[in-house]
Design a protein around this motif. Structure first.
Motif, PDB file in Angstrom:
ATOM      1  N   VAL A   1     -60.961 -12.932 -40.899  1.00  0.00           N
ATOM      2  CA  VAL A   1     -61.532 -12.040 -39.954  1.00  0.00           C
ATOM      3  C   VAL A   1     -63.391 -12.779 -40.488  1.00  0.00           C
ATOM      4  CG1 VAL A   1     -61.390 -10.326 -41.515  1.00  0.00           C
ATOM      5  CG2 VAL A   1     -61.913  -9.782 -39.685  1.00  0.00           C
ATOM      6  N   GLN A   2     -64.494 -12.047 -40.017  1.00  0.00           N
ATOM      7  CA  GLN A   2     -65.552 -12.340 -40.114  1.00  0.00           C
ATOM      8  C   GLN A   2     -65.997 -11.282 -40.357  1.00  0.00           C
ATOM      9  OE1 GLN A   2     -67.327 -15.175 -37.263  1.00  0.00           O
ATOM     10  NE2 GLN A   2     -67.126 -17.369 -38.692  1.00  0.00           N
ATOM     11  N   LEU A   3     -67.355 -10.477 -41.109  1.00  0.00           N
ATOM     12  CA  LEU A   3     -67.637  -9.773 -41.160  1.00  0.00           C
ATOM     13  C   LEU A   3     -69.604  -9.789 -41.291  1.00  0.00           C
ATOM     14  CD1 LEU A   3     -65.212  -8.244 -44.376  1.00  0.00           C
ATOM     15  CD2 LEU A   3     -65.315  -7.648 -42.006  1.00  0.00           C
ATOM     16  N   GLN A   4     -70.169  -9.034 -40.138  1.00  0.00           N
ATOM     17  CA  GLN A   4     -71.651  -9.174 -39.709  1.00  0.00           C
ATOM     18  C   GLN A   4     -72.274  -8.340 -40.577  1.00  0.00           C
ATOM     19  OE1 GLN A   4     -73.270 -11.958 -39.557  1.00  0.00           O
ATOM     20  NE2 GLN A   4     -75.024 -11.208 -39.906  1.00  0.00           N
ATOM     21  N   ALA A   5     -72.669  -7.507 -41.740  1.00  0.00           N
ATOM     22  CA  ALA A   5     -72.945  -6.764 -41.901  1.00  0.00           C
ATOM     23  C   ALA A   5     -74.913  -5.970 -42.033  1.00  0.00           C
ATOM     24  CB  ALA A   5     -73.282  -6.514 -43.819  1.00  0.00           C
ATOM     25  N   SER A   6     -75.322  -5.751 -42.274  1.00  0.00           N
ATOM     26  CA  SER A   6     -76.420  -5.815 -41.916  1.00  0.00           C
ATOM     27  C   SER A   6     -77.188  -3.760 -42.189  1.00  0.00           C
ATOM     28  CB  SER A   6     -77.324  -5.486 -39.824  1.00  0.00           C
ATOM     29  OG  SER A   6     -76.359  -4.620 -39.196  1.00  0.00           O
ATOM     30  N   GLY A   7     -78.491  -3.780 -42.012  1.00  0.00           N
ATOM     31  CA  GLY A   7     -78.853  -2.831 -42.425  1.00  0.00           C
ATOM     32  C   GLY A   7     -79.513  -1.990 -43.528  1.00  0.00           C
ATOM     33  N   GLY A   8     -79.526  -3.687 -44.268  1.00  0.00           N
ATOM     34  CA  GLY A   8     -80.585  -2.965 -46.281  1.00  0.00           C
ATOM     35  C   GLY A   8     -81.909  -3.030 -46.070  1.00  0.00           C
ATOM     36  N   GLY A   9     -82.593  -2.591 -46.773  1.00  0.00           N
ATOM     37  CA  GLY A   9     -83.346  -2.709 -46.309  1.00  0.00           C
ATOM     38  C   GLY A   9     -84.506  -2.506 -48.193  1.00  0.00           C
ATOM     39  N   LEU A  10     -85.868  -2.107 -47.840  1.00  0.00           N
ATOM     40  CA  LEU A  10     -86.666  -1.214 -49.589  1.00  0.00           C
ATOM     41  C   LEU A  10     -87.001   0.421 -49.032  1.00  0.00           C
ATOM     42  CD1 LEU A  10     -87.784  -1.284 -51.682  1.00  0.00           C
ATOM     43  CD2 LEU A  10     -90.154  -1.646 -50.475  1.00  0.00           C
ATOM     44  N   VAL A  11     -87.084   1.170 -49.605  1.00  0.00           N
ATOM     45  CA  VAL A  11     -86.847   2.629 -49.180  1.00  0.00           C
ATOM     46  C   VAL A  11     -87.249   3.452 -50.719  1.00  0.00           C
ATOM     47  CG1 VAL A  11     -84.415   3.353 -49.632  1.00  0.00           C
ATOM     48  CG2 VAL A  11     -85.743   4.746 -48.456  1.00  0.00           C
ATOM     49  N   GLN A  12     -87.317   4.489 -50.662  1.00  0.00           N
ATOM     50  CA  GLN A  12     -88.031   4.988 -51.664  1.00  0.00           C
ATOM     51  C   GLN A  12     -87.247   6.052 -52.322  1.00  0.00           C
ATOM     52  OE1 GLN A  12     -91.777   7.350 -51.166  1.00  0.00           O
ATOM     53  NE2 GLN A  12     -92.698   5.726 -51.293  1.00  0.00           N
ATOM     54  N   ALA A  13     -87.500   5.879 -53.566  1.00  0.00           N
ATOM     55  CA  ALA A  13     -86.752   7.083 -54.257  1.00  0.00           C
ATOM     56  C   ALA A  13     -85.821   8.761 -53.213  1.00  0.00           C
ATOM     57  CB  ALA A  13     -86.711   7.583 -55.508  1.00  0.00           C
ATOM     58  N   GLY A  14     -84.664   8.588 -53.547  1.00  0.00           N
ATOM     59  CA  GLY A  14     -84.813  10.122 -52.689  1.00  0.00           C
ATOM     60  C   GLY A  14     -84.368   9.521 -51.118  1.00  0.00           C
ATOM     61  N   GLY A  15     -84.850   8.903 -50.497  1.00  0.00           N
ATOM     62  CA  GLY A  15     -84.893   7.768 -48.902  1.00  0.00           C
ATOM     63  C   GLY A  15     -83.536   8.167 -48.621  1.00  0.00           C
ATOM     64  N   SER A  16     -83.539   7.224 -47.658  1.00  0.00           N
ATOM     65  CA  SER A  16     -81.576   7.382 -46.798  1.00  0.00           C
ATOM     66  C   SER A  16     -81.468   5.732 -45.484  1.00  0.00           C
ATOM     67  CB  SER A  16     -81.102   8.196 -45.921  1.00  0.00           C
ATOM     68  OG  SER A  16     -81.540   9.872 -46.385  1.00  0.00           O
ATOM     69  N   LEU A  17     -80.515   5.079 -45.669  1.00  0.00           N
ATOM     70  CA  LEU A  17     -80.602   3.603 -45.150  1.00  0.00           C
ATOM     71  C   LEU A  17     -78.866   4.207 -44.810  1.00  0.00           C
ATOM     72  CD1 LEU A  17     -82.200   0.671 -47.544  1.00  0.00           C
ATOM     73  CD2 LEU A  17     -82.424   1.674 -45.724  1.00  0.00           C
ATOM     74  N   ARG A  18     -78.915   3.480 -44.234  1.00  0.00           N
ATOM     75  CA  ARG A  18     -77.399   3.034 -43.095  1.00  0.00           C
ATOM     76  C   ARG A  18     -77.171   1.706 -42.914  1.00  0.00           C
ATOM     77  NH1 ARG A  18     -75.291   4.282 -37.143  1.00  0.00           N
ATOM     78  NH2 ARG A  18     -73.309   5.007 -37.496  1.00  0.00           N
ATOM     79  N   LEU A  19     -76.455   1.068 -43.404  1.00  0.00           N
ATOM     80  CA  LEU A  19     -75.070   0.049 -43.379  1.00  0.00           C
ATOM     81  C   LEU A  19     -74.249   0.026 -42.722  1.00  0.00           C
ATOM     82  CD1 LEU A  19     -74.852  -0.864 -47.002  1.00  0.00           C
ATOM     83  CD2 LEU A  19     -77.227  -0.943 -45.711  1.00  0.00           C
ATOM     84  N   SER A  20     -74.205  -1.134 -41.679  1.00  0.00           N
ATOM     85  CA  SER A  20     -73.083  -1.511 -40.841  1.00  0.00           C
ATOM     86  C   SER A  20     -72.527  -2.754 -40.779  1.00  0.00           C
ATOM     87  CB  SER A  20     -74.203  -1.617 -39.626  1.00  0.00           C
ATOM     88  OG  SER A  20     -74.530   0.067 -39.178  1.00  0.00           O
ATOM     89  N   CYS A  21     -71.155  -2.839 -40.692  1.00  0.00           N
ATOM     90  CA  CYS A  21     -70.781  -4.274 -41.093  1.00  0.00           C
ATOM     91  C   CYS A  21     -70.269  -4.500 -39.591  1.00  0.00           C
ATOM     92  CB  CYS A  21     -69.645  -4.007 -42.341  1.00  0.00           C
ATOM     93  SG  CYS A  21     -68.807  -4.886 -42.226  1.00  0.00           S
ATOM     94  N   VAL A  22     -69.631  -5.024 -39.041  1.00  0.00           N
ATOM     95  CA  VAL A  22     -68.961  -5.490 -37.530  1.00  0.00           C
ATOM     96  C   VAL A  22     -67.820  -6.695 -37.874  1.00  0.00           C
ATOM     97  CG1 VAL A  22     -69.121  -5.972 -35.548  1.00  0.00           C
ATOM     98  CG2 VAL A  22     -71.167  -4.949 -35.938  1.00  0.00           C
ATOM     99  N   ALA A  23     -66.930  -6.115 -37.536  1.00  0.00           N
ATOM    100  CA  ALA A  23     -65.544  -7.101 -37.993  1.00  0.00           C
ATOM    101  C   ALA A  23     -65.152  -7.648 -36.579  1.00  0.00           C
ATOM    102  CB  ALA A  23     -64.754  -6.318 -38.672  1.00  0.00           C
ATOM    103  N   SER A  24     -64.691  -9.329 -36.642  1.00  0.00           N
ATOM    104  CA  SER A  24     -64.206 -10.243 -35.800  1.00  0.00           C
ATOM    105  C   SER A  24     -62.784 -10.029 -35.293  1.00  0.00           C
ATOM    106  CB  SER A  24     -64.753 -11.860 -35.646  1.00  0.00           C
ATOM    107  OG  SER A  24     -63.825 -12.177 -37.213  1.00  0.00           O
ATOM    108  N   ARG A  25     -62.677  -8.933 -35.058  1.00  0.00           N
ATOM    109  CA  ARG A  25     -61.406  -8.307 -35.376  1.00  0.00           C
ATOM    110  C   ARG A  25     -60.713  -6.559 -35.548  1.00  0.00           C
ATOM    111  NH1 ARG A  25     -57.148 -10.324 -39.248  1.00  0.00           N
ATOM    112  NH2 ARG A  25     -55.042  -9.370 -38.205  1.00  0.00           N
ATOM    113  N   SER A  26     -59.955  -6.353 -34.676  1.00  0.00           N
ATOM    114  CA  SER A  26     -59.828  -4.891 -33.749  1.00  0.00           C
ATOM    115  C   SER A  26     -60.417  -4.233 -35.859  1.00  0.00           C
ATOM    116  CB  SER A  26     -58.560  -4.727 -33.738  1.00  0.00           C
ATOM    117  OG  SER A  26     -58.372  -3.712 -33.345  1.00  0.00           O
ATOM    118  N   THR A  27     -60.931  -3.327 -35.595  1.00  0.00           N
ATOM    119  CA  THR A  27     -60.220  -2.697 -37.135  1.00  0.00           C
ATOM    120  C   THR A  27     -58.852  -2.065 -37.287  1.00  0.00           C
ATOM    121  OG1 THR A  27     -61.853  -0.780 -36.555  1.00  0.00           O
ATOM    122  CG2 THR A  27     -62.765  -2.685 -38.216  1.00  0.00           C
TER     123      THR A  27
END
Length: 118
Positions: A1-27
């Protein structure tokens, strides 16, 4: 299975981020899928994981701030990160644990950098 992650970045303390991971097969076929992180000079550690049955487990350091969820229709898992702290800075990796025959195999996606500035 291949996993593709995304959503990282630079944020200030107290902030928010949302990471995503898409799999090449059914979860549905993945026993557990989740996120690990590795900060410079430190070992890779579990952040959060969700099982095929929907049960979740979190590192103590992120409980109450991070939420893991999955969307089986999109073969995806998400990590909502709120109230971020500088100590959350790390490369975040998506991981899938799959029982194949008698073995539990681990698959890793490429990392995505999360940097939290103070």
């Amino acid at each position: 299975v291949q996993l593709q992650a995304s959503g990282g970045g630079l944020v200030q303390a107290g902030g928010s981020l949302r990471l995503s991971c898409v799999a090449s097969r059914s979860t549905f076929s993945i026993n557990a899928i989740g996120w690990y992180r590795q900060a410079p000079g430190k070992q890779r550690e579990l952040v959060a994981v969700i099982s095929s049955g929907g049960s979740t487990n979190y590192a103590d350091s992120v409980k109450g701030r991070f939420t893991i969820s999955r969307d089986n229709a999109k073969n995806s898992v998400y990590l909502q990160m709120n109230s971020l702290k500088p100590e959350d800075t790390a490369v975040y990796y998506c991981n899938a644990a799959i029982a194949e025959g008698w073995k539990m195999n681990n698959y890793w996606g490429q990392g995505t950098q999360v940097t939290v500035s103070s």
